[in-house]
Design a protein around this motif. Sequence first.
Motif, PDB file in Angstrom:
ATOM      1  N   SER A 164       0.827  -1.195   0.000  1.00 44.83           N
ATOM      2  CA  SER A 164       0.000   0.000   0.000  1.00 44.83           C
ATOM      3  C   SER A 164       0.864   1.248   0.000  1.00 44.83           C
ATOM      4  O   SER A 164       0.599   2.209  -0.724  1.00 44.83           O
ATOM      5  CB  SER A 164      -0.923   0.000   1.230  1.00 44.83           C
ATOM      6  OG  SER A 164      -1.754  -1.140   1.230  1.00 44.83           O
ATOM      7  N   ALA A 165       1.910   1.274   0.824  1.00 45.20           N
ATOM      8  CA  ALA A 165       2.784   2.442   0.901  1.00 45.20           C
ATOM      9  C   ALA A 165       3.532   2.654  -0.399  1.00 45.20           C
ATOM     10  O   ALA A 165       3.697   3.791  -0.851  1.00 45.20           O
ATOM     11  CB  ALA A 165       3.766   2.262   2.060  1.00 45.20           C
ATOM     12  N   LEU A 166       3.974   1.580  -1.048  1.00 45.50           N
ATOM     13  CA  LEU A 166       4.693   1.699  -2.313  1.00 45.50           C
ATOM     14  C   LEU A 166       3.774   2.260  -3.386  1.00 45.50           C
ATOM     15  O   LEU A 166       4.161   3.165  -4.149  1.00 45.50           O
ATOM     16  CB  LEU A 166       5.221   0.326  -2.738  1.00 45.50           C
ATOM     17  CG  LEU A 166       6.019   0.283  -4.049  1.00 45.50           C
ATOM     18  CD1 LEU A 166       7.271   1.153  -3.946  1.00 45.50           C
ATOM     19  CD2 LEU A 166       6.385  -1.160  -4.386  1.00 45.50           C
ATOM     20  N   LEU A 167       2.543   1.764  -3.458  1.00 45.13           N
ATOM     21  CA  LEU A 167       1.586   2.267  -4.432  1.00 45.13           C
ATOM     22  C   LEU A 167       1.266   3.731  -4.163  1.00 45.13           C
ATOM     23  O   LEU A 167       1.186   4.543  -5.084  1.00 45.13           O
ATOM     24  CB  LEU A 167       0.315   1.415  -4.388  1.00 45.13           C
ATOM     25  CG  LEU A 167      -0.806   1.801  -5.355  1.00 45.13           C
ATOM     26  CD1 LEU A 167      -0.311   1.758  -6.794  1.00 45.13           C
ATOM     27  CD2 LEU A 167      -2.002   0.874  -5.173  1.00 45.13           C
ATOM     28  N   THR A 168       1.096   4.087  -2.882  1.00 43.24           N
ATOM     29  CA  THR A 168       0.792   5.460  -2.522  1.00 43.24           C
ATOM     30  C   THR A 168       1.910   6.402  -2.926  1.00 43.24           C
ATOM     31  O   THR A 168       1.667   7.519  -3.409  1.00 43.24           O
ATOM     32  CB  THR A 168       0.542   5.574  -1.001  1.00 43.24           C
ATOM     33  OG1 THR A 168      -0.561   4.735  -0.650  1.00 43.24           O
ATOM     34  CG2 THR A 168       0.221   7.002  -0.601  1.00 43.24           C
ATOM     35  N   ARG A 169       3.165   5.976  -2.750  1.00 39.99           N
ATOM     36  CA  ARG A 169       4.299   6.824  -3.109  1.00 39.99           C
ATOM     37  C   ARG A 169       4.274   7.148  -4.603  1.00 39.99           C
ATOM     38  O   ARG A 169       4.485   8.288  -5.011  1.00 39.99           O
ATOM     39  CB  ARG A 169       5.617   6.142  -2.740  1.00 39.99           C
ATOM     40  CG  ARG A 169       6.821   7.064  -2.853  1.00 39.99           C
ATOM     41  CD  ARG A 169       8.134   6.306  -2.713  1.00 39.99           C
ATOM     42  NE  ARG A 169       8.259   5.602  -1.447  1.00 39.99           N
ATOM     43  CZ  ARG A 169       9.363   4.971  -1.065  1.00 39.99           C
ATOM     44  NH1 ARG A 169      10.435   4.954  -1.846  1.00 39.99           N
ATOM     45  NH2 ARG A 169       9.408   4.336   0.098  1.00 39.99           N
ATOM     46  N   GLY A 170       4.000   6.148  -5.426  1.00 40.55           N
ATOM     47  CA  GLY A 170       3.918   6.380  -6.865  1.00 40.55           C
ATOM     48  C   GLY A 170       2.783   7.317  -7.240  1.00 40.55           C
ATOM     49  O   GLY A 170       2.923   8.183  -8.106  1.00 40.55           O
ATOM     50  N   ILE A 171       1.640   7.148  -6.572  1.00 41.05           N
ATOM     51  CA  ILE A 171       0.491   8.017  -6.827  1.00 41.05           C
ATOM     52  C   ILE A 171       0.819   9.465  -6.484  1.00 41.05           C
ATOM     53  O   ILE A 171       0.514  10.395  -7.243  1.00 41.05           O
ATOM     54  CB  ILE A 171      -0.736   7.524  -6.027  1.00 41.05           C
ATOM     55  CG1 ILE A 171      -1.255   6.215  -6.616  1.00 41.05           C
ATOM     56  CG2 ILE A 171      -1.837   8.586  -6.014  1.00 41.05           C
ATOM     57  CD1 ILE A 171      -2.339   5.557  -5.790  1.00 41.05           C
ATOM     58  N   VAL A 172       1.460   9.683  -5.342  1.00 41.67           N
ATOM     59  CA  VAL A 172       1.789  11.040  -4.900  1.00 41.67           C
ATOM     60  C   VAL A 172       2.698  11.733  -5.908  1.00 41.67           C
ATOM     61  O   VAL A 172       2.476  12.899  -6.274  1.00 41.67           O
ATOM     62  CB  VAL A 172       2.437  11.014  -3.503  1.00 41.67           C
ATOM     63  CG1 VAL A 172       3.058  12.363  -3.172  1.00 41.67           C
ATOM     64  CG2 VAL A 172       1.400  10.649  -2.449  1.00 41.67           C
TER      65      VAL A 172
END
Length: 422
Positions: free
Chosen positions: A148-156
Amino acid sequence: MTRDSASPAGAPRLRRRLGVVDSVAIGLGSMIGAGIFAALAPAAAAAGGALLAALAVAAVIAYCNATSTARLAAIYPQSGGAYVYGRERLGPFYGYLAGWAFVVGKTASCAAMALTVGAYAWPGREQLVAVVTVLVITAVNCLGVQKSALLTRGIVVAVLLVLATVVVACLVGADEGVGALVSAPERGVVGVLQAAGLLFFAFAGYARIATLGEEVRDPRRTIARAVPIALAVTLVVYALVAVAVLSVLGPTGLAAATDPLAQAVRAAGYPGLEPVVRIAAVVAAAGALLTLVLGVSRTALAMARDRHLPSLLGAVHPRFGVPYRAEIVVGTVVALLAATADLREVIGFSSFAVLVYYLIANLSAWTLSSRPWPRTVALVGGLGCLLLAAFLPAAAVIGGCVVLGAGALVYRTRAALGAPGP
């Protein structure tokens, strides 16, 4: 499974995997997606040309709340946020009320974000897209917080790049000029305070860092750094985007827009950017939903451990190390809400509930120290929460009081019947 330690009740603990960068990314993913694409238009409808003043008020109160939250999270690095802080510093009832406010308020926020995805991705089929989005994100969260954190970083990163492009395009093609940024609000101070309360909905994402406290490495250092960094970056982004959009659409045009950033780039003379902005809106809202579900499920986990919610929600998956039952239940409730929710109404309701949550956080922080500055910050934050909550739209205030009152009544009834507690 791996355990850091046992909880007071002997329940398995979540794994500490998140560092500063991941924690900041989770906070940014929660705030930027919610604020830019969902809260600017209703805030402009309330404040008019004083939108930037309302943003400043919301930012000051958010700073106080963030400071209080960071101090508490460093001492109590457990899942649950102000639910834990209120319980430990003020007593079980205040902890329960904070947890209940967070769960109901952020569940409404989840529905709002899911509907935002649907509105931008497939107008006319918002509910279908919203439900599918919730199911996919719930599945991602159940696979582990690192994913989840890895996906969120890319989204940001992707959303920030698009927002930077929007700011440049709007400022280059601006027609409204500086008058659109400094005109007086038609409703005076009341309008500014109501707009600040609605914008607070967008700032509250840093709470996600605290509610994930049990999954953060070196929480005393990590949370203390991640919260102010996420808040500062978000404030700069909000201010730049608000200035850019106001300079093109003006207060009236912004207030009337359902997709203000898309309309702004079109009005600025760059219609080719509109599809990019719509895609970014979908990605940002999905990122916010991703981290919102994380926070709600962790608070539900903490409340289940203390028997304020069904104990089955306290289960941690032996392989992925996440509260998978809480994730699934939260996702199911959000999917059901997304079928009936109205975006602007749920923003007001969520703001009211979350302001109550932070009121309890500030009251808890007040008890930590007798030094003047920390207590002043907690006092300003607490009074600010009360003030903004009082000036939200009447429907949000009434609905929030009814739902929170119902939760308090359930607590008192269970206590009177001698139900087991923490």
